[in-house]
Write an enzyme that holds these catalytic residues in place. Structure first.
Site, PDB file in Angstrom:
ATOM      1  N   TYR A 112      40.357  38.975  45.492  1.00 39.34           N
ATOM      2  CA  TYR A 112      41.150  37.839  46.094  1.00 39.34           C
ATOM      3  C   TYR A 112      40.995  38.070  47.909  1.00 39.34           C
ATOM      4  CZ  TYR A 112      45.179  34.793  46.769  1.00 39.34           C
ATOM      5  OH  TYR A 112      46.132  33.872  47.281  1.00 39.34           O
ATOM      6  N   LYS A 140      39.540  35.001  50.137  1.00 40.35           N
ATOM      7  CA  LYS A 140      40.216  34.439  51.070  1.00 40.35           C
ATOM      8  C   LYS A 140      39.645  34.574  52.557  1.00 40.35           C
ATOM      9  CE  LYS A 140      43.453  32.476  48.606  1.00 40.35           C
ATOM     10  NZ  LYS A 140      43.469  30.902  48.478  1.00 40.35           N
TER      11      LYS A 140
END
Length: 251
Positions: free
Chosen positions: A152, A156
């Site tokens: 993640y 991001k």
């Protein structure tokens, strides 16, 4: 066909996506609410339409090229050429690195990075033809690193580089590209993180608030307000920026 601007919001079934869709609708935009299954956006669309706005639900896999191309074509035909895009769709597959499967890695990369790429590429055609556009990507404070979120965090962080590059490429066509990096926002994803950590949700949010300078956790409207600003005329000279909406300073 309406003369209003059309905005696409992915991951619009709930949380940040649903709140952003409602806020953009209140600003007078037609809303294409997108999620994996069309029926998942029924509540979002009903609330917007009942409030006097115009919205329709669409189902698509943002990580699938053909699905995205067909989606954008349907939206253009039904609501008008989209010139605002909120890339919000996302998933979590949290785990420590030694426990993380290749599937966990690929799923997060595909939905976030590939999804942002495919949606932006498909929609920019309409924006450049119109000579006006707004792309708003959802990053996260996790881009700075977060235990148990190697996939993640990497995705991001990648979105931030993607945002800055598109801003350089599309600026000459009247298109701005910015990213919002939320801190701890009270969503279903946040609740899932608390469950993963085996911490009661109320304790999790209370402890988090103690570490945030403004001494509270974020609300959905905090992010929706930032998205509405980036989509507005007032933000026409702002592009390639990462706005940390996190209750305090971040890199």
């Amino acid at each position: 066909m309406s003369n209003q601007r059309t905005a696409i919001v992915t991951g619009a079934a709930r949380g940040i996506g649903a709140a952003s869709a409602a806020r953009l609708a209140a600003a007078g935009m037609n809303i294409a609410a997108v999620d994996l299954q069309e029926e998942h956006c029924r509540d979002t669309v009903e609330q917007i339409n009942q409030a006097g706005g115009t919205a329709a639900a669409f189902g698509a896999d943002v990580s699938d090229e053909q699905s995205v191309e067909e989606l954008v074509q349907r939206i253009a035909e039904q609501l008008g050429a989209p010139t605002v895009l909120v890339n919000n769709a996302g998933v979590l597959r949290d785990n420590l690195l030694f426990k993380m499967s290749a599937s966990d890695w690929d799923t997060v990369m595909n939905v976030h990075l590939r999804g942002h790429f495919l949606m932006s590429r498909a929609v920019q055609r309409h924006m450049t033809e119109a000579g006006w556009g707004r792309i708003i990507n959802l990053s996260s404070t996790s881009a700075l690193g977060n235990r148990g979120q190697a996939n993640y965090a990497a995705a991001k962080a990648g979105i931030q580089g993607f945002t800055k590059t598109l801003a350089i490429e599309l600026g000459q066509f009247g298109v701005t590209v910015n990213a919002i990096a939320p801190g701890l926002i009270e969503t279903a994803m946040t609740r899932a993180t608390a469950e993963r950590m085996k911490v009661p949700y109320e304790v999790f949010t209370a402890k988090a608030a103690e570490r945030i300078p403004v001494r509270r956790t974020g609300k959905l409207q905090d992010i929706a307000a930032a998205a509405a600003f980036f989509a507005s005329e007032d933000a026409s000279f702002i592009s390639g920026q990462i706005l940390y909406v996190a209750g305090g300073p971040h890199a």
